[in-house]
Design an enzyme around this catalytic site. Structure first.
Site, short mmCIF file in Angstrom:
data_model
loop_
_atom_site.label_atom_id
_atom_site.label_comp_id
_atom_site.label_asym_id
_atom_site.label_seq_id
_atom_site.Cartn_x
_atom_site.Cartn_y
_atom_site.Cartn_z
CD GLU A 67 -2.88 3.32 -5.47
OE1 GLU A 67 -3.93 2.96 -5.85
OE2 GLU A 67 -2.14 3.04 -4.86
NE ARG A 101 -4.38 -0.92 -0.15
CZ ARG A 101 -4.63 -2.06 -0.74
NH1 ARG A 101 -3.48 -2.15 -1.94
NH2 ARG A 101 -5.63 -2.57 -1.15
CG HIS A 118 -3.56 -0.45 -6.82
ND1 HIS A 118 -3.73 0.20 -5.70
CD2 HIS A 118 -3.30 -1.86 -6.45
CE1 HIS A 118 -4.19 -0.78 -4.69
NE2 HIS A 118 -3.69 -1.76 -5.26
P1 NDP Z 1 -1.40 -11.29 4.27
O1 NDP Z 1 -2.24 -10.85 5.49
O2 NDP Z 1 -1.29 -12.61 3.82
O3 NDP Z 1 0.21 -10.52 4.76
C1 NDP Z 1 0.44 -9.48 5.31
C2 NDP Z 1 1.59 -9.76 5.99
O4 NDP Z 1 2.14 -8.36 6.68
C3 NDP Z 1 1.47 -10.66 7.23
O5 NDP Z 1 2.28 -11.82 6.93
C4 NDP Z 1 1.91 -9.93 8.47
O6 NDP Z 1 3.07 -10.90 9.01
C5 NDP Z 1 2.71 -8.75 7.75
N1 NDP Z 1 2.84 -7.75 8.59
C6 NDP Z 1 1.65 -6.92 9.20
N2 NDP Z 1 2.21 -5.64 9.77
C7 NDP Z 1 3.52 -5.95 9.87
C8 NDP Z 1 4.41 -5.19 10.45
N3 NDP Z 1 4.16 -3.76 11.27
N4 NDP Z 1 5.70 -5.45 10.44
C9 NDP Z 1 6.04 -6.51 9.52
N5 NDP Z 1 5.31 -7.29 9.00
C10 NDP Z 1 3.98 -7.13 9.11
O7 NDP Z 1 -1.88 -10.02 3.11
P2 NDP Z 1 -1.33 -10.24 1.56
O8 NDP Z 1 0.13 -10.59 1.50
O9 NDP Z 1 -2.44 -11.04 0.88
O10 NDP Z 1 -1.46 -8.82 1.20
C11 NDP Z 1 -0.79 -7.77 1.88
C12 NDP Z 1 -1.20 -6.39 1.53
O11 NDP Z 1 -0.94 -6.07 0.15
C13 NDP Z 1 -2.66 -6.05 1.41
O12 NDP Z 1 -3.05 -5.87 2.63
C14 NDP Z 1 -2.94 -5.10 0.62
O13 NDP Z 1 -2.99 -3.69 0.82
C15 NDP Z 1 -1.56 -5.19 -0.64
N6 NDP Z 1 -2.05 -5.48 -1.77
C16 NDP Z 1 -1.68 -4.98 -3.19
C17 NDP Z 1 -1.82 -5.54 -4.18
C18 NDP Z 1 -1.75 -4.87 -5.25
O14 NDP Z 1 -2.31 -4.92 -6.37
N7 NDP Z 1 -0.74 -4.03 -5.31
C19 NDP Z 1 -2.78 -6.87 -4.36
C20 NDP Z 1 -2.97 -7.56 -3.13
C21 NDP Z 1 -2.53 -6.89 -1.86
P3 NDP Z 1 3.25 -11.29 10.49
O15 NDP Z 1 1.74 -11.32 10.93
O16 NDP Z 1 4.06 -12.46 10.34
O17 NDP Z 1 3.82 -9.97 11.33
#
Ligand code: NDP
Length: 309
Positions: free
Chosen positions: A256, A227, A275
């Protein structure tokens, strides 16, 4: 939830034609139909599949976001009104992983410069020491969820060593090393690519800031497919202009669409994509799989998968 009518909101058109999803879900034991904003008062649907949020969703029982990121939905309102919110995490590993691999290959093989030169009918070969190959390089992937694991798998298959950053230190498949978020500055130093796949939360807003760009090697690249506001965009522009980082590939932005007067558009070592890292002709099929599973769980009295609120 007594589900009889599932709506598909017109806004999903951003990523696929609503008709494709509706046709794929035809065999569900509930009515599935297109919902337009202008006739929402006449619809009797209890649930909706949507790309964007609308205020009237607070009167529904279940909202399914076709995006993984749900930072634009008012979770406090949903919680108060008892609306279930589910998201689409779990499906974007390969798409985003391949997009990020594309950025890495563009930078290493200089493809972005060749495309730019082609627009000007200009035959310019790179300097002898500009191009490189990926084996032997290292990427630091911040966020080790679905997106992060997809990046690790595809980049890993190209010979890139991948370290991950997450909140807790447990290993994640596909990652050579795991760092915790409090060791972020250490994790980003000495790598060739820093890739953010983080969701936008109170803790991640502005996490990739001037200190991170300072800690990175000067010949390293920044990639953001999570994001926009996770990266301090002004600090990144400063770092690019001061050559503190080599370049950036950005799919998401603080605002955006990216404003036409943003300096990012014109930088030679910046790749801007709209995006669209997760776009695929199969998007509606992946969404259908998630929706179908949750309708099945609803009928069976089981808990929803991908539930956020
Ligand atoms: P997931 O929920 O699978 O993964 C998010 C990860 O972020 C978790 O594994 C978590 O790991 C980690 N995380 C959260 N907070 C923190 C932090 N403070 N420090 C380090 N790690 C952190 O989501 P997705 O991978 O499916 O998607 C992630 C994001 O990507 C979405 O929320 C969306 O905003 C964005 N996205 C963008 C797209 C695009 O078109 N560009 C497409 C799809 C998604 P842990 O719990 O181990 O800390």
């Amino acid at each position: 939830i007594d589900l009889e009518h599932l709506g598909v909101h017109r806004s999903v058109s951003t990523v696929f034609p609503p008709e494709e999803l509706i046709e794929t879900l035809e065999d569900l034991p509930v009515t599935v139909s297109l919902v337009e904003d202008e006739d929402h008062n006449d619809t009797d649907c209890e649930a909706i599949v949507t790309f964007e949020h609308r205020e009237w969703f607070a009167d529904l029982e279940w909202v399914h976001s076709v995006q993984a990121g749900v930072d634009r939905f008012p979770m406090d309102v949903f919680e108060r009104e008892g609306v279930v919110l589910t998201n689409s995490t779990g499906i974007h590993d390969r798409t985003v992983g391949e997009t990020v691999a594309g950025y890495l290959l563009a930078f290493s093989r200089r493809l972005h410069r060749h495309v730019a030169n082609q627009q000007r009918r200009e035959w310019t070969q790179p300097d002898w020491d500009e191009a490189f190959t990926l084996p032997g390089t290292t990427a630091c992937v911040v966020g080790t969820g679905t997106l992060g694991q997809g990046v690790a798998e595809v980049a890993g298959s190209l010979g890139v060593s991948v370290r991950g950053v997450r909140r807790t230190p447990e290993d994640v498949p596909g990652f050579d090393d795991i760092y915790t978020t409090d060791a972020l500055l250490e994790a980003v130093s000495g790598v060739d690519f820093v890739v953010s796949t983080l969701p936008l939360t109170d803790e991640t807003r502005g996490l990739l800031d001037a200190a991170v760009f300072e800690a990175m090697d000067e010949d390293a690249y920044v990639v953001n497919v999570g994001r926009g506001p996770v990266v301090d965009e002004a600090a990144l522009i400063d770092a690019l202009e001061a050559n503190k980082v080599a370049g950036a590939a950005l799919d998401v932005f603080e605002t955006e669409p990216l404003s036409s007067d943003s300096p990012l558009w014109a930088m030679d070592e910046v790749i801007v994509t709209p995006h669209s890292a997760a776009f695929t002709v199969d998007y509606y099929r992946d969404i259908a799989g998630l929706v179908r599973e949750n309708v099945r769980r609803l009928e069976a009295g089981e808990a929803f998968t991908n539930r956020v609120v």
